[in-house]
Motif scaffolding. Sequence first.
Motif, short mmCIF file in Angstrom:
data_model
loop_
_atom_site.label_atom_id
_atom_site.label_comp_id
_atom_site.label_asym_id
_atom_site.label_seq_id
_atom_site.Cartn_x
_atom_site.Cartn_y
_atom_site.Cartn_z
N SER A 80 0.82 -1.21 0.00
CA SER A 80 0.00 0.00 0.00
C SER A 80 0.86 1.26 0.00
N ASP A 240 -6.26 3.90 -5.32
CA ASP A 240 -7.36 3.22 -4.64
C ASP A 240 -8.67 3.76 -5.20
N ARG A 254 -4.71 4.81 3.26
CA ARG A 254 -4.27 4.29 1.95
C ARG A 254 -4.78 5.17 0.81
N TYR A 257 -1.87 1.55 -4.33
CA TYR A 257 -1.01 0.38 -4.22
C TYR A 257 0.17 0.47 -5.18
#
Length: 260
Positions: A80, A240, A254, A257
Motif C-alpha cells: 500500500s 485506490d 491508503r 497500491y
Amino acid sequence: MLKLFYRLFIELTNHSLSSKLIALFTKSRLSALLIPSYAKIYCINQSEMEKNLKQYKTLQQLFIRKLKQGIRPIDKAENSVISPVDAVIEDVGTITKTKEITVKGKTYSVQEMLGSNQAAEKYLNGLFIILYLSPSHYHRIHSPISGVITNQWSLGKKSYPVNRLGLKYGKAPLSKNYRLITEVNVNGKHTAIVKVGAMFVNSIELTHKDEYLTKGEEMAYFSFGSTVVLLFEKDAFELDPAIKVPMDIKVGERIGYLKQ
C-alpha cells in the motif's frame, strides 16, 4: 481584475523581507497571544495534539506540533501507498508525454518542477497526486512508501500561496515555489515526493537523515501550510478506487497500491 489584484497581493506578501518578518513574528513569544484565536478560527483538533494548547509558546510551535502516539495508524498492507500528510486531495491525474500536469485548469511543467528534463523523463505517463495542507492541518510529512532515497534536492526561492486561489491565479506555485524533492526507489521504480513551500523562504525542514525511508516514518515538516505533490512512474502505482477529488485524508490512510 481579480487575477491582477490577487497577484499583486501575493507579490507584496512574498518578498524575502516580508517573509522574514512574518517568520520572525511566528517564532516570537508575542505570537503566542494569537494561539487561542488561531486554534478556534481554524478548528484545530486539540484532542489529537501531543501537548496542551497552553504549552505552545509561539505560533510556529503550534504550526509544527506533533500528535499523540498512535493517533495516525499506518495502513499495514505490504504494497500500500499511504497519504504522507493530513490534507485535501486536490487533484489526481496522468503526467502527459510533454511532461506536464493540469491542476485546477492550469498546466504545470514537471520538468520545471523537478528542475531538469532528465529528472522528469522517468515520470512520463505516470500518475500525480496533489495534497494541499491548510493552516488548520497537522504540518508534519511522513513517507508514503518504504524504499531507498536515491536523490534529494531543493529548488526555487519565493513561495506563493498554494491554496485554491494560489493555484488558479499564482505564478505556477507548484513549479516555481521553494520546494524540496525526495526521490525514492522501490523495486526499481521511482516515486518523487515534492514538498512545496507556501510562505517564507526555506519553510521546509528535514527531520529524516538516513538513506532508507520506512512507510509512515516522519521525514520533514512545513513551517506553514503547503502542498505535497507525489509523482509515480508509469505502471508503478494504482490509485485506490475510494479516492475522490476533492477529498480529506489523513497520514497513514491508503491512497493506492504499488504494482508488483
